[in-house]
Design a protein around this motif. Sequence first.
Motif, short mmCIF file in Angstrom:
data_model
loop_
_atom_site.label_atom_id
_atom_site.label_comp_id
_atom_site.label_asym_id
_atom_site.label_seq_id
_atom_site.Cartn_x
_atom_site.Cartn_y
_atom_site.Cartn_z
N UNK A 262 0.82 -1.22 0.00
CA UNK A 262 0.00 0.00 0.00
C UNK A 262 0.85 1.27 0.00
N UNK A 263 2.16 1.11 -0.20
CA UNK A 263 3.09 2.24 -0.25
C UNK A 263 2.87 3.20 0.91
N UNK A 264 2.93 2.64 2.10
CA UNK A 264 2.70 3.42 3.31
C UNK A 264 4.01 3.98 3.87
N UNK A 265 3.88 4.92 4.80
CA UNK A 265 5.04 5.61 5.35
C UNK A 265 5.01 5.60 6.87
N UNK A 266 6.19 5.55 7.46
CA UNK A 266 6.36 5.72 8.91
C UNK A 266 7.23 6.96 9.09
N UNK A 267 6.67 7.96 9.77
CA UNK A 267 7.35 9.26 9.88
C UNK A 267 7.42 9.66 11.35
N UNK A 268 8.59 10.00 11.81
CA UNK A 268 8.73 10.53 13.17
C UNK A 268 8.50 12.03 13.19
N UNK A 269 8.08 12.54 14.33
CA UNK A 269 7.89 13.98 14.46
C UNK A 269 8.41 14.43 15.82
N UNK A 270 9.04 15.60 15.84
CA UNK A 270 9.61 16.13 17.08
C UNK A 270 9.42 17.63 17.11
N UNK A 271 8.76 18.11 18.15
CA UNK A 271 8.47 19.53 18.25
C UNK A 271 9.74 20.36 18.31
N UNK A 272 10.80 19.83 18.96
CA UNK A 272 12.03 20.62 19.11
C UNK A 272 12.76 20.83 17.79
N UNK A 273 12.33 20.14 16.73
CA UNK A 273 12.91 20.37 15.40
C UNK A 273 12.26 21.55 14.68
N UNK A 274 11.22 22.11 15.27
CA UNK A 274 10.49 23.21 14.62
C UNK A 274 11.29 24.50 14.65
N UNK A 275 11.17 25.27 13.57
CA UNK A 275 11.74 26.62 13.56
C UNK A 275 10.78 27.56 14.29
N UNK A 276 11.30 28.73 14.67
CA UNK A 276 10.43 29.69 15.33
C UNK A 276 9.35 30.20 14.39
N UNK A 277 9.66 30.23 13.08
CA UNK A 277 8.65 30.63 12.09
C UNK A 277 7.52 29.62 12.03
N UNK A 278 7.87 28.32 12.14
CA UNK A 278 6.83 27.28 12.12
C UNK A 278 5.93 27.40 13.34
N UNK A 279 6.53 27.62 14.51
CA UNK A 279 5.73 27.74 15.73
C UNK A 279 4.78 28.93 15.63
N UNK A 280 5.26 30.05 15.11
CA UNK A 280 4.42 31.24 14.98
C UNK A 280 3.27 30.98 14.01
N UNK A 281 3.59 30.36 12.88
CA UNK A 281 2.54 30.04 11.91
C UNK A 281 1.53 29.06 12.51
N UNK A 282 2.03 28.08 13.27
CA UNK A 282 1.15 27.10 13.90
C UNK A 282 0.16 27.77 14.83
N UNK A 283 0.67 28.69 15.67
CA UNK A 283 -0.21 29.36 16.62
C UNK A 283 -1.24 30.20 15.89
#
Length: 301
Positions: A262-283
């Motif tokens: 099914x061509x599936x993916x396993x992806x890790x995620x870590x908040x500390x990898x976020x840039x400050x621009x990403x956090x601002x956009x997220x909020x």
Amino acid sequence: MATAGKLMRAIRVFEFGGPEVLKLRSDVAVPIPKDHQVLIKVHACGVNPVETYIRSGTYRRKPLLPYTPGSDVAGIIEAIGENVSTFKKGDRVFTTATISGGYAEYALASDHTVYILPEKLDLKQGAAIGIPYFTAYRALLHSARAKAGESVLVHGASGGVGIAACQIARAYGLKVLGTAGTEEGQNIVLQNGAHEVFNHRELNYIDKIKKSVGEKGIDVIIEMLANVNLSNDLDLLSYGGRVIVVGSRGPIEINPRDTIPKETSIIGTALYSSTKEFILTSWTCLWRRVSRSCSLWPSSS
């Protein structure tokens, strides 16, 4: 960073270990904000699982000892450092990353990690935003690139990140399924946006999920305990489905071949990898999309 003239109470950790290494001290110097820093009088502090891993010494990133735990706080600006123009003394704020630690009467934070707390949210709710909501947003919208109309299973939905993921996914138009291990947890999941909930302590709960979603499977799985659930997750996915690993407490053996058909993916995620621009956009996106309903924010009870 601190003044010898004013002292505060704070939880200090002098060695890594269990909860017994948390020591309440009343002789901790109140920090002084430097360039682009603010001092927050803490009214509420979030307590997150990652802080227990750090305290135990098992986390990959270890602070220098001694230290004060805690990253998410909400409170009132007590003082500002040089070149801070966004905030003033008396502002109600929350932060996602303290410098000096949040388990204290006062906490220091860089101004780019601090946000004005909207009036409709109280300070307890403000302290619950940081790690849970920004992690859930990153997992769903950045890592999984989830879209309206897709299905999402929040595997372990009754914790902080899980509740946030259910709320955000529902607000963004996804079909939301969640799991919890108690009746109380299941009710909480349903109250916070899930269309369906399953008891992951039941031996046949995976079969019940399969029956619910049918042959298509699930588009996105937000996984809180990958070392237990990852193999089952791969079996539940739709074609092109994605497992986003938020948490794992150890290794697990899987068959990589299970990702191929099914061509599936396993992806890790870590908040500390976020840039400050990403956090601002997220909020900005979170507040615009989710604030339409006050019920889609953490309870202050």
